[in-house]
Design a protein around this motif. Structure first.
Motif, PDB file in Angstrom:
ATOM      1  N   LEU A 247      32.625  28.340  38.039  1.00 22.54           N
ATOM      2  CA  LEU A 247      32.914  29.739  38.990  1.00 22.54           C
ATOM      3  C   LEU A 247      32.219  29.498  40.284  1.00 22.54           C
ATOM      4  O   LEU A 247      31.184  29.517  40.288  1.00 22.54           O
ATOM      5  CB  LEU A 247      32.518  30.935  38.232  1.00 22.54           C
TER       6      LEU A 247
ATOM      7  N   PHE B  26      32.386  30.201  44.892  1.00 28.62           N
ATOM      8  CA  PHE B  26      33.141  31.166  45.805  1.00 28.62           C
ATOM      9  C   PHE B  26      32.854  30.617  47.239  1.00 28.62           C
ATOM     10  O   PHE B  26      32.164  29.569  47.302  1.00 28.62           O
ATOM     11  CB  PHE B  26      32.833  32.711  45.807  1.00 28.62           C
TER      12      PHE B  26
ATOM     13  N   SER C   3      32.814  33.155  41.862  1.00 26.52           N
ATOM     14  CA  SER C   3      33.954  33.663  42.642  1.00 26.52           C
ATOM     15  C   SER C   3      34.639  34.744  41.973  1.00 26.52           C
ATOM     16  O   SER C   3      34.547  34.896  40.676  1.00 26.52           O
ATOM     17  CB  SER C   3      34.866  32.480  42.768  1.00 26.52           C
ATOM     18  N   ASN C   4      35.633  35.379  42.451  1.00 27.82           N
ATOM     19  CA  ASN C   4      36.490  36.564  41.674  1.00 27.82           C
ATOM     20  C   ASN C   4      37.684  35.779  40.866  1.00 27.82           C
ATOM     21  O   ASN C   4      38.224  36.445  40.225  1.00 27.82           O
ATOM     22  CB  ASN C   4      37.194  37.286  42.914  1.00 27.82           C
ATOM     23  N   ASN C   5      37.852  34.285  41.430  1.00 29.60           N
ATOM     24  CA  ASN C   5      38.906  33.721  40.869  1.00 29.60           C
ATOM     25  C   ASN C   5      38.653  33.317  39.329  1.00 29.60           C
ATOM     26  O   ASN C   5      37.589  32.815  38.993  1.00 29.60           O
ATOM     27  CB  ASN C   5      39.254  32.371  41.402  1.00 29.60           C
ATOM     28  N   ASP C   6      39.604  33.525  38.394  1.00 27.57           N
ATOM     29  CA  ASP C   6      39.392  33.450  37.006  1.00 27.57           C
ATOM     30  C   ASP C   6      40.259  32.073  36.845  1.00 27.57           C
ATOM     31  O   ASP C   6      41.416  32.105  36.438  1.00 27.57           O
ATOM     32  CB  ASP C   6      39.907  34.300  36.007  1.00 27.57           C
TER      33      ASP C   6
ATOM     34  N   ARG D 152      39.835  32.202  47.756  1.00 26.52           N
ATOM     35  CA  ARG D 152      39.626  33.490  46.895  1.00 26.52           C
ATOM     36  C   ARG D 152      40.564  34.489  46.854  1.00 26.52           C
ATOM     37  O   ARG D 152      41.238  34.748  48.027  1.00 26.52           O
ATOM     38  CB  ARG D 152      38.326  34.219  47.552  1.00 26.52           C
ATOM     39  N   GLY D 153      41.020  34.841  45.790  1.00 23.39           N
ATOM     40  CA  GLY D 153      42.086  35.765  45.398  1.00 23.39           C
ATOM     41  C   GLY D 153      43.489  35.248  45.752  1.00 23.39           C
ATOM     42  O   GLY D 153      44.367  36.293  45.646  1.00 23.39           O
TER      43      GLY D 153
ATOM     44  N   LYS E  13      46.937  34.079  44.408  1.00 18.98           N
ATOM     45  CA  LYS E  13      47.755  34.728  43.363  1.00 18.98           C
ATOM     46  C   LYS E  13      48.843  33.499  42.863  1.00 18.98           C
ATOM     47  O   LYS E  13      49.836  33.455  43.723  1.00 18.98           O
ATOM     48  CB  LYS E  13      48.325  35.982  43.696  1.00 18.98           C
TER      49      LYS E  13
END
Length: 302
Positions: free
Chosen positions: A4, A6, A216-219, A273-274, A276
């Motif tokens: 994980l 960022f 990071s917010n990314n999964d 980051r983020g 989609k």
């Protein structure tokens, strides 16, 4: 297992990377379709047979991609290789293996621990052909963004048409209705990359980069079936056929502006980051298993 990570830098300057992007001349309206402003296909000048094989599958459906003359990594100078790679600096985290192409060398990669400040590094065993592919994709992103396109379709020259690609505009419209037009950045026209035996090769993780520290917010392990027709994903491999919205172009360009190239392109596009990312649940256009490749070596010379 997954890492994980960022982003720790936010500079929007292209610096030396922009100097090595390639233009897309002589474009025309024929390279478009309903809901897609422009269709690109990346192809080395030395591989006309690959472009023909791909084109032969698409023209029966009246789909005519623009042939983007790929950046040939095997022809890049040592200066270019160092301009586009990640320059290691004191605020970064090293101590693991990377690959560099030292100035004054003979183009042989040096596989070594990342520890020399000011040296430009790539991930371990990154070949020059793979660097060229990354530059080709980034070149297209910049051309499309500068051209004002809202939606593009980017293909590599090893596609296999699985079912009628004229359905793609409807697939885009349905995803817009499902999640909202502004709520997706990239839609892959296949569920996942296929290995040489035609089996899906699924990715659940992201690689380690010296300039990413923390979380990071990314999964990256995300693989969620959001309807019978679509998955939302956090990571995958392969960049054979991608529908990219303007929001995705912007996120990816900002990312490369700030971070240069370290990984193969299909290990980089998951990192902003983020971002989609979505795939279709049933393949439309996918990669051709056992296709000839020049990523690891200039096999077109054989």
């Amino acid at each position: 297992m997954r890492f994980l990570i960022f982003l720790v830098f936010t500079s929007l300057l292209f610096s030396d990377l922009e100097d090595h992007l390639k233009k897309a001349p002589n474009k025309s309206a024929v390279h478009s379709m309903t809901g897609i402003d422009f269709i690109y296909m990346i192809n080395l000048d030395q591989r006309p047979e690959k472009f023909k094989t791909s084109l032969d599958q698409l023209t029966p459906f009246q789909i005519y991609p623009y042939r983007f003359s790929a950046v040939n990594g095997w022809e890049l100078t040592l200066q270019t290789l160092n301009d586009v790679g990640l320059k290691y600096s004191i605020e970064m985290e090293g101590g693991f293996l990377g690959t560099c192409y030292p100035l004054g060398g003979n183009f042989e990669p040096s596989h070594e621990v990342i520890e020399k400040y000011g040296q430009n590094y790539f991930c371990h065993c990154m070949a020059r052909g793979t660097i060229g592919i990354a530059l080709s994709h980034i070149s297209i992103l910049k051309d499309a963004y500068d051209s004002g396109y809202e939606t593009i379709w980017v293909m590599e020259d090893d596609v296999e048409v699985i079912r009628d690609p004229r359905s793609i505009p409807d697939v885009i419209d349905k995803l817009d209705q499902l999640v909202g037009r502004g709520n997706w950045d990239v839609l892959f026209t296949d569920r996942d990359i296929r290995d040489t035996n035609g089996n899906y090769a699924t990715t659940y993780w992201a690689g380690r980069r010296p300039d990413f520290i923390g979380f990071s917010n990314n999964d990256f392990a995300k693989k969620t079936l959001i309807s019978p027709d679509y998955y939302q994903i956090g990571a995958r491999s392969g960049a054979t056929s991608m529908i990219i919205r303007r929001s995705g172009m912007k996120k990816l360009l900002q990312y490369f502006n700030a971070h240069q190239i370290f990984f193969p392109y299909d290990m980089e596009y998951i990192l902003p980051r983020g971002i989609k990312l979505f795939t279709v649940a049933e393949d439309i256009v996918s990669n051709l298993p056992k296709a000839a490749t020049d990523n690891g070596g200039p096999n077109y010379l054989n």
